[in-house]
Design a protein around this motif. Sequence first.
Motif, PDB file in Angstrom:
ATOM      1  N   LEU A 101     -28.587  26.859  88.009  1.00  0.00           N
ATOM      2  CA  LEU A 101     -28.123  26.910  89.381  1.00  0.00           C
ATOM      3  C   LEU A 101     -26.830  27.710  89.505  1.00  0.00           C
ATOM      4  O   LEU A 101     -26.518  28.245  90.550  1.00  0.00           O
ATOM      5  N   ALA A 102     -26.068  27.754  88.407  1.00  0.00           N
ATOM      6  CA  ALA A 102     -24.776  28.444  88.440  1.00  0.00           C
ATOM      7  C   ALA A 102     -24.963  29.940  88.649  1.00  0.00           C
ATOM      8  O   ALA A 102     -25.895  30.546  88.115  1.00  0.00           O
ATOM      9  N   ARG A 103     -24.094  30.518  89.425  1.00  0.00           N
ATOM     10  CA  ARG A 103     -24.124  31.956  89.668  1.00  0.00           C
ATOM     11  C   ARG A 103     -22.919  32.624  89.007  1.00  0.00           C
ATOM     12  O   ARG A 103     -21.862  32.027  88.892  1.00  0.00           O
ATOM     13  N   ARG A 104     -23.129  33.837  88.595  1.00  0.00           N
ATOM     14  CA  ARG A 104     -22.022  34.629  88.055  1.00  0.00           C
ATOM     15  C   ARG A 104     -21.765  35.788  89.006  1.00  0.00           C
ATOM     16  O   ARG A 104     -22.639  36.612  89.246  1.00  0.00           O
ATOM     17  N   THR A 105     -20.555  35.828  89.562  1.00  0.00           N
ATOM     18  CA  THR A 105     -20.204  36.897  90.493  1.00  0.00           C
ATOM     19  C   THR A 105     -19.978  38.202  89.739  1.00  0.00           C
ATOM     20  O   THR A 105     -19.361  38.217  88.681  1.00  0.00           O
ATOM     21  N   ILE A 106     -20.490  39.276  90.284  1.00  0.00           N
ATOM     22  CA  ILE A 106     -20.329  40.597  89.676  1.00  0.00           C
ATOM     23  C   ILE A 106     -19.630  41.525  90.670  1.00  0.00           C
ATOM     24  O   ILE A 106     -20.252  42.024  91.599  1.00  0.00           O
ATOM     25  N   PRO A 107     -18.320  41.749  90.517  1.00  0.00           N
ATOM     26  CA  PRO A 107     -17.672  42.785  91.338  1.00  0.00           C
ATOM     27  C   PRO A 107     -18.104  44.149  90.802  1.00  0.00           C
ATOM     28  O   PRO A 107     -18.060  44.386  89.598  1.00  0.00           O
ATOM     29  N   GLU A 108     -18.529  45.021  91.667  1.00  0.00           N
ATOM     30  CA  GLU A 108     -19.052  46.314  91.210  1.00  0.00           C
ATOM     31  C   GLU A 108     -18.001  47.113  90.444  1.00  0.00           C
ATOM     32  O   GLU A 108     -18.306  47.751  89.439  1.00  0.00           O
ATOM     33  N   TYR A 109     -16.762  47.084  90.926  1.00  0.00           N
ATOM     34  CA  TYR A 109     -15.669  47.791  90.260  1.00  0.00           C
ATOM     35  C   TYR A 109     -14.439  46.891  90.219  1.00  0.00           C
ATOM     36  O   TYR A 109     -14.264  46.031  91.086  1.00  0.00           O
ATOM     37  N   ASP A 110     -13.613  47.084  89.209  1.00  0.00           N
ATOM     38  CA  ASP A 110     -12.349  46.361  89.126  1.00  0.00           C
ATOM     39  C   ASP A 110     -11.331  47.087  90.010  1.00  0.00           C
ATOM     40  O   ASP A 110     -10.927  48.219  89.720  1.00  0.00           O
ATOM     41  N   LEU A 111     -10.926  46.439  91.094  1.00  0.00           N
ATOM     42  CA  LEU A 111     -10.058  47.093  92.068  1.00  0.00           C
ATOM     43  C   LEU A 111      -8.661  47.366  91.510  1.00  0.00           C
ATOM     44  O   LEU A 111      -8.032  48.376  91.862  1.00  0.00           O
ATOM     45  N   ASP A 112      -8.158  46.496  90.642  1.00  0.00           N
ATOM     46  CA  ASP A 112      -6.847  46.738  90.036  1.00  0.00           C
ATOM     47  C   ASP A 112      -6.870  47.994  89.172  1.00  0.00           C
ATOM     48  O   ASP A 112      -5.923  48.792  89.177  1.00  0.00           O
ATOM     49  N   ALA A 113      -7.957  48.176  88.421  1.00  0.00           N
ATOM     50  CA  ALA A 113      -8.090  49.375  87.585  1.00  0.00           C
ATOM     51  C   ALA A 113      -8.208  50.623  88.451  1.00  0.00           C
ATOM     52  O   ALA A 113      -7.654  51.683  88.124  1.00  0.00           O
ATOM     53  N   MET A 114      -8.946  50.505  89.565  1.00  0.00           N
ATOM     54  CA  MET A 114      -9.080  51.627  90.500  1.00  0.00           C
ATOM     55  C   MET A 114      -7.712  52.035  91.051  1.00  0.00           C
ATOM     56  O   MET A 114      -7.379  53.221  91.121  1.00  0.00           O
ATOM     57  N   ARG A 115      -6.953  51.036  91.459  1.00  0.00           N
ATOM     58  CA  ARG A 115      -5.629  51.315  92.019  1.00  0.00           C
ATOM     59  C   ARG A 115      -4.726  51.955  90.962  1.00  0.00           C
ATOM     60  O   ARG A 115      -3.962  52.877  91.262  1.00  0.00           O
ATOM     61  N   GLU A 116      -4.842  51.484  89.730  1.00  0.00           N
ATOM     62  CA  GLU A 116      -4.045  52.059  88.637  1.00  0.00           C
ATOM     63  C   GLU A 116      -4.390  53.535  88.443  1.00  0.00           C
ATOM     64  O   GLU A 116      -3.496  54.365  88.236  1.00  0.00           O
ATOM     65  N   ALA A 117      -5.669  53.861  88.514  1.00  0.00           N
ATOM     66  CA  ALA A 117      -6.102  55.253  88.348  1.00  0.00           C
ATOM     67  C   ALA A 117      -5.593  56.128  89.486  1.00  0.00           C
ATOM     68  O   ALA A 117      -5.183  57.275  89.261  1.00  0.00           O
ATOM     69  N   LEU A 118      -5.604  55.612  90.701  1.00  0.00           N
ATOM     70  CA  LEU A 118      -5.090  56.376  91.839  1.00  0.00           C
ATOM     71  C   LEU A 118      -3.581  56.576  91.740  1.00  0.00           C
ATOM     72  O   LEU A 118      -3.065  57.659  92.041  1.00  0.00           O
ATOM     73  N   ILE A 119      -2.862  55.535  91.315  1.00  0.00           N
ATOM     74  CA  ILE A 119      -1.406  55.652  91.135  1.00  0.00           C
ATOM     75  C   ILE A 119      -1.101  56.710  90.080  1.00  0.00           C
ATOM     76  O   ILE A 119      -0.223  57.566  90.262  1.00  0.00           O
ATOM     77  N   ASN A 120      -1.836  56.676  88.967  1.00  0.00           N
ATOM     78  CA  ASN A 120      -1.616  57.669  87.912  1.00  0.00           C
ATOM     79  C   ASN A 120      -1.923  59.073  88.399  1.00  0.00           C
ATOM     80  O   ASN A 120      -1.234  60.038  88.041  1.00  0.00           O
ATOM     81  N   ALA A 121      -2.972  59.205  89.207  1.00  0.00           N
ATOM     82  CA  ALA A 121      -3.341  60.522  89.727  1.00  0.00           C
ATOM     83  C   ALA A 121      -2.223  61.092  90.598  1.00  0.00           C
ATOM     84  O   ALA A 121      -1.887  62.283  90.504  1.00  0.00           O
ATOM     85  N   GLU A 122      -1.630  60.252  91.453  1.00  0.00           N
ATOM     86  CA  GLU A 122      -0.543  60.708  92.321  1.00  0.00           C
ATOM     87  C   GLU A 122       0.737  60.949  91.519  1.00  0.00           C
ATOM     88  O   GLU A 122       1.486  61.884  91.801  1.00  0.00           O
ATOM     89  N   ALA A 123       0.986  60.105  90.510  1.00  0.00           N
ATOM     90  CA  ALA A 123       2.254  60.166  89.780  1.00  0.00           C
ATOM     91  C   ALA A 123       2.301  61.309  88.778  1.00  0.00           C
ATOM     92  O   ALA A 123       3.351  61.922  88.584  1.00  0.00           O
TER      93      ALA A 123
END
Length: 473
Positions: free
Chosen positions: A258-280
């Motif tokens: 009955l238990a469900r495992r949630t699957i976020p398609e992408y890790d948003l913190d990692a995405m934000r880190e990549a965008l910050i690095n791209a700008e920086a």
Amino acid sequence: MNDIEKLITDEKYNLELKEQVSFEEPKKYLKAVSSFANGYDIGYVIFGVEDGTKRIVGVKDIKKSYEEVANRIKTRIDPSIIPTIDIVNIQGKDLIVVKVIPGQHTPYYYVNKGTRIAYIRKGDQDCETNSTELNELILRGRNQGWDELVTDNLYKDFTFEKLKKYFKDIKDYKIEKEDLESFGLLSGEKLTNAALLYSDQNPVVGSFVSCTRWNGLDKLSAKDDIEFYGSILNQIDNAMEFIKKHMSNGWVKEGGKLARRTIPEYDLDAMREALINAEAHRSYLMRGTNVELAFYDDRIEIVSCGKIGNGKTLEELLKRPTSQRRNQLVCDIFSRLDFMERRGSGIKKIFQAYENDEKKPKFEIIDDVFIVTFYSRLYREVERNDDNVDVNVDKNVGINVEIKIKEKYPELSNTSIEIIKLVENNNYITQPEIAKELDKATNTVYRNIKVLKDMGILERVGSNKKGYWRINY
């Protein structure tokens, strides 16, 4: 085996092997001298060794060859360098070993008949610098970065509301004009390039993020396409909202449980880190370029321009991330806002976020373009689905939130759940905006928000006017 023999046999990018000294074409080895002087690591040019086989053959007419090399380096490299040039005997054969230490007065040119060419090392090749690379060398020789340059733009013509809001929300600190000066963003009344990037107007050519949601796995047709301008802080926020808008979240029911495992398609913190690095870390000297975010069915690619700083190869960077930064002032502001650690690594954080994933993010450098690719977790789950795994993909964040909230708080009203879904997508949304989005009376929204606050699910951080919502569940 002595140190020189070990150096010859090691696979190193800062090593150039020549069988003999070329009296007629000194450019063949002077290109390497220029590259090493313009580089970051000590380089060696060794004469008397076959390049392909690394067989030691010895230098003919060692005294004349030695004088030729020393004279050519003295007269053909500008500004002057003083390399170490030694004659070394190995296996009974004489070699000439030239040790070049990177200089502080870049660029170092190879000069011949009125021409001046600066070279840099790319892999194991000595390449002529393009205009962007040459300008970076010139700035490095001045011990200055592009973002530190003072422009003719005046403080009175620009605003910094986004920057002020971040400092107030994150640090509870009110930014004044004097702070901009202490941060290196302001010199008298004139703004530096870093200040322009953080200004609300941001007039820097090419400083924007283009976001595209493509149909399928290639660039044939687009579902959504938008460009975000203004402060680089605003660009990052808007790009993150674009990702949230188009990403899917889902859950799996495994093994009949009955238990469900949630699957976020992408890790948003990692995405934000990549965008910050791209700008920086991007090269703003490369005019006409911008950060690109390409969203496909199976992956997201974040693309920025500018080769890796510090002369490192991609393999070296991934093995031991560098803390050296191309845009020091830009990175300093990110650090003050806790967006990046002063001695940390965004790449390391990205890998940590995906340490339990089967398919890791991929980093590539193609023609001085830096690409980070994240792979969809849901796309892979669907690909390998079997009888024991029931995969359900929610097409937006709201559905996933609703499932989670209803399971944990079945007593909540539908209005309260809708409020949480709106806040999940935009934690800066105001109560009047919530009422308008839900087409509900203001009092109804206020009453439901009070319930959520009393239950500890919703928390207001900062003032009603300038603060934001935090969800706890």
